[in-house]
Design an enzyme around this catalytic site. Structure first.
Site, PDB file in Angstrom:
ATOM      1  CE  LYS A  26     -62.061  72.586 -41.832  1.00  0.00           C
ATOM      2  NZ  LYS A  26     -63.396  72.451 -42.442  1.00  0.00           N
ATOM      3  CD  GLU A  30     -53.754  80.543 -54.214  1.00  0.00           C
ATOM      4  OE1 GLU A  30     -54.369  81.410 -54.859  1.00  0.00           O
ATOM      5  OE2 GLU A  30     -52.571  80.260 -54.434  1.00  0.00           O
ATOM      6  CB  CYS A  42     -61.653  81.969 -56.426  1.00  0.00           C
ATOM      7  SG  CYS A  42     -60.590  80.881 -57.379  1.00  0.00           S
ATOM      8  CD  GLU A  87     -65.627  85.453 -53.803  1.00  0.00           C
ATOM      9  OE1 GLU A  87     -65.577  85.313 -52.568  1.00  0.00           O
ATOM     10  OE2 GLU A  87     -64.870  84.863 -54.592  1.00  0.00           O
TER      11      GLU A  87
HETATM   12  P1  NAD Z   1     -64.501  79.631 -46.125  1.00  0.00           P
HETATM   13  O1  NAD Z   1     -63.448  80.654 -45.898  1.00  0.00           O
HETATM   14  O2  NAD Z   1     -65.762  79.759 -45.388  1.00  0.00           O
HETATM   15  O3  NAD Z   1     -63.946  78.175 -45.796  1.00  0.00           O
HETATM   16  C1  NAD Z   1     -62.777  77.656 -46.388  1.00  0.00           C
HETATM   17  C2  NAD Z   1     -62.198  76.605 -45.454  1.00  0.00           C
HETATM   18  O4  NAD Z   1     -61.781  77.247 -44.245  1.00  0.00           O
HETATM   19  C3  NAD Z   1     -63.194  75.528 -45.023  1.00  0.00           C
HETATM   20  O5  NAD Z   1     -62.538  74.292 -44.887  1.00  0.00           O
HETATM   21  C4  NAD Z   1     -63.655  76.036 -43.676  1.00  0.00           C
HETATM   22  O6  NAD Z   1     -64.173  75.008 -42.854  1.00  0.00           O
HETATM   23  C5  NAD Z   1     -62.356  76.616 -43.124  1.00  0.00           C
HETATM   24  N1  NAD Z   1     -62.518  77.629 -42.072  1.00  0.00           N
HETATM   25  C6  NAD Z   1     -63.605  78.387 -41.800  1.00  0.00           C
HETATM   26  N2  NAD Z   1     -63.367  79.186 -40.731  1.00  0.00           N
HETATM   27  C7  NAD Z   1     -62.101  78.932 -40.333  1.00  0.00           C
HETATM   28  C8  NAD Z   1     -61.268  79.438 -39.283  1.00  0.00           C
HETATM   29  N3  NAD Z   1     -61.699  80.375 -38.429  1.00  0.00           N
HETATM   30  N4  NAD Z   1     -60.001  78.977 -39.166  1.00  0.00           N
HETATM   31  C9  NAD Z   1     -59.524  78.052 -40.039  1.00  0.00           C
HETATM   32  N5  NAD Z   1     -60.285  77.507 -41.032  1.00  0.00           N
HETATM   33  C10 NAD Z   1     -61.554  77.944 -41.183  1.00  0.00           C
HETATM   34  O7  NAD Z   1     -64.746  79.595 -47.701  1.00  0.00           O
HETATM   35  P2  NAD Z   1     -65.816  78.713 -48.490  1.00  0.00           P
HETATM   36  O8  NAD Z   1     -67.145  79.335 -48.326  1.00  0.00           O
HETATM   37  O9  NAD Z   1     -65.641  77.264 -48.162  1.00  0.00           O
HETATM   38  O10 NAD Z   1     -65.288  78.894 -49.988  1.00  0.00           O
HETATM   39  C11 NAD Z   1     -65.631  79.963 -50.794  1.00  0.00           C
HETATM   40  C12 NAD Z   1     -64.518  80.985 -50.844  1.00  0.00           C
HETATM   41  O11 NAD Z   1     -63.303  80.381 -51.275  1.00  0.00           O
HETATM   42  C13 NAD Z   1     -64.794  82.090 -51.841  1.00  0.00           C
HETATM   43  O12 NAD Z   1     -64.478  83.334 -51.278  1.00  0.00           O
HETATM   44  C14 NAD Z   1     -63.827  81.777 -52.989  1.00  0.00           C
HETATM   45  O13 NAD Z   1     -63.476  82.892 -53.750  1.00  0.00           O
HETATM   46  C15 NAD Z   1     -62.682  81.205 -52.251  1.00  0.00           C
HETATM   47  N6  NAD Z   1     -61.849  80.394 -53.148  1.00  0.00           N
HETATM   48  C16 NAD Z   1     -60.633  80.878 -53.542  1.00  0.00           C
HETATM   49  C17 NAD Z   1     -59.859  80.168 -54.442  1.00  0.00           C
HETATM   50  C18 NAD Z   1     -58.504  80.677 -54.893  1.00  0.00           C
HETATM   51  O14 NAD Z   1     -57.729  79.865 -55.383  1.00  0.00           O
HETATM   52  N7  NAD Z   1     -58.198  81.958 -54.759  1.00  0.00           N
HETATM   53  C19 NAD Z   1     -60.306  78.946 -54.938  1.00  0.00           C
HETATM   54  C20 NAD Z   1     -61.549  78.478 -54.526  1.00  0.00           C
HETATM   55  C21 NAD Z   1     -62.313  79.216 -53.627  1.00  0.00           C
END
Ligand code: NAD
Length: 496
Positions: free
Chosen positions: A176, A251, A285, A386
């Site tokens: 996804k 993550e 991140c 963040e």
């Molecule tokens: P997000 O949490 O909004 O979305 C991440 C993924 O989860 C997307 O595919 C989204 O469609 C899906 N998602 C959203 N709601 C969901 C739900 N209720 N159930 C299941 N899936 C759902 O994050 P984002 O805005 O896409 O990405 C940014 C975030 O990701 C930042 O907080 C960043 O720090 C984090 N990030 C962490 C790492 C790491 O390795 N620790 C790496 C990259 C990004």
């Protein structure tokens, strides 16, 4: 691919239009649509999971010998390398990162498949020391259907980090991807198919996470979720997983401190701090977003850092010289702007940036300049939350004890950086910082062979590393009885 076409998506081994709403992915540098596709529907989730389950049971993938699965993964790595430039250009358009960065991400994805192919064919199962008349073994089995849920900031690299070990472990995978950056995951599915992965073993479901990601996580046939994204979403997934007693890896976000000690090599420190926060426009991140500088160096260091940050080339991601591209979307840029306004309202001062650049390409895309705030304390909201953009908050510190307290005073604990010429001092400090990764005299460097993950609100579990494959396998213990006699407890007469 033309703009008029609606792209098919990959569901259970067939390429067809998703059953959900039609939407466009846009190029963040211009705001223009670059591809149209239909999101997956809930029926598509069902079809993808059922298809993956059938492929897991009947395609023979789980039963193939490790070196046979590895052969397919090596082929995937090879095909990614053959198409590297095409993939890098596509990713540049999908999420607006500068081309230099997208090339590195594509290379990293190929390296990830190669690494987990090797991990797969060299994974050892063990004979454990026996404590009875038996031979005892510890072996590993595939889990079944794995859901890989990924964010928008590093497509293909994020997906590879989940898909490669999951496939190596003999599982089926449903990806996804983030709604706004689906194109690389779709290309990866094409490549996997071409490399000979059995049909149905990998599906890609673009669309809204709150609908599709949620349904996927709850699905009874999904046996494991590997998630990268925001902490709030991660906690939501953890709750669902708890009810299913399902393993998850999360993550999540970060608010990482970088520390410049008074004996630091300033050229190295300036370059590292700049790269740590402003590369990827801060949409990382592990961005080093809280800077602590020894008070004795604070002014001279900040003067050099600010001058260097002001020279960073912000602009067209297609230009090889560009260091910072646009942010991912208009909404995200507004969120970054709100944080900068909040920092000022909290009493901060702008040392650099803080205003949208204007003119030419800047008027079309979602650009935001390198921004440095100072005059704030670590307890303030901009230091605790963040921002996920090119915003650095700089603070002086007086002694190491106070520094450690502040650096660790965060819900997040993903990464940290230290700049010092004294390796013993850096070592001692590095051991005291609470973070999944600590970089000393470098920052934001990665190796697929080294585990990665966060503490506290930055996540659960680890990706990468040779044993990363075991995250996608269930351990099983086998005992082989070696006694000629029946178990004594039953008291049977023998030899009758
Ligand atoms: P997000 O949490 O909004 O979305 C991440 C993924 O989860 C997307 O595919 C989204 O469609 C899906 N998602 C959203 N709601 C969901 C739900 N209720 N159930 C299941 N899936 C759902 O994050 P984002 O805005 O896409 O990405 C940014 C975030 O990701 C930042 O907080 C960043 O720090 C984090 N990030 C962490 C790492 C790491 O390795 N620790 C790496 C990259 C990004």
């Amino acid at each position: 691919m033309t703009l008029e076409q609606t792209l098919p998506i990959c569901i259970a081994g067939t390429w067809r239009l998703g059953g959900g709403e039609r939407y466009a992915t846009c190029y963040p540098a211009t705001g223009e649509p670059m591809a149209w596709l239909n999101a997956a529907s809930l029926d598509d989730v069902e079809a993808a999971v059922q298809g993956a389950h059938q492929a897991f049971l009947h395609s023979g993938w789980a039963q193939r010998k490790p070196h046979e699965r590895a052969t397919v993964l090596y082929r995937i790595a090879g095909l990614i390398r053959e198409r590297a430039e095409e993939l890098a250009q596509l990713q540049r358009q999908d999420n607006g990162k500068p081309i230099g960065e997208t090339r590195a991400l594509v290379a990293s994805a190929a390296g990830t498949f190669q690494f987990f192919a090797a991990a797969c064919e060299t994974l050892e199962e063990t004979i454990t020391p026996s404590r009875g008349d038996f031979v005892s073994m510890s072996v590993y089995e595939p889990m079944g259907v794995v859901a890989a849920i990924t964010p928008w900031n590093s497509p293909i690299a994020s997906e590879a980090q989940k898909v490669a070990p999951a496939l190596a472990g003999g599982n089926a995978v449903v990806i996804k991807p983030a709604e706004i950056t689906p194109l690389l995951a779709l290309q990866l599915a094409r490549i996997c198919e071409e490399a000979g992965l059995p049909k149905g073993l990998l599906s890609v479901l673009p669309g809204k996470g709150s609908v599709l990601g949620d349904a996927l996580t709850r699905h009874p046939l999904v046996k494991r979720v590997s998630f990268t994204g925001g902490t709030r979403t991660g906690k939501h997934i953890a709750h669902i997983a708890a009810d299913k007693m399902m393993p998850v890896s999360l993550e999540l976000g970060g608010k990482s401190p970088t520390i410049v000690l008074d004996d630091a090599d300033l050229d190295h420190a300036v370059a590292g701090v700049l790269y740590g926060i402003f590369s990827s426009s801060g949409e990382a991140c592990i961005a080093g977003s809280r800077l602590f500088v020894a008070r004795s160096l604070y002014e001279p260091f900040m003067a050099r850092l600010t001058a260097a940050a002001a020279q960073l080339r912000v602009g067209d991601p297609a230009d090889e010289r560009t260091q910072m591209g646009p942010l991912i979307s208009a909404a995200h840029r507004e969120s970054v702007e709100r944080y900068v306004a909040l920092g000022l309202a909290e009493g901060g001062r702008l040392r650099l940036g803080g205003e949208r650049p204007a003119g030419g390409v800047f008027d079309q895309g979602y650009f935001y300049p390198p921004t440095i705030l100072e005059g704030l304390g670590n307890h303030q909201q901009v230091c605790q939350e963040e921002i996920f953009g090119p915003v650095l908050v700089a603070m002086p510190f007086d002694n190491e004890e106070a520094l450690i307290t502040q650096a660790n005073d965060s819900l997040y604990a993903l990464a940290a950086g230290i700049w010092s010429r004294d390796y013993k001092r850096a070592w001692a400090l590095g051991r005291k910082l609470q973070a999944g990764t600590v970089w000393i005299n470098t920052y934001k460097q990665f190796s697929i062979s080294t585990p990665f993950g966060g503490w506290r609100d930055s996540g659960l579990g680890r990706e990468k590393g040779r044993l990363g494959i075991l995250q996608y396998m269930e351990q099983k213990s086998l005992y082989w009885g070696m006694n000629d006699q029946p178990l004594a407890w039953a008291g049977l007469e023998t030899g009758q």
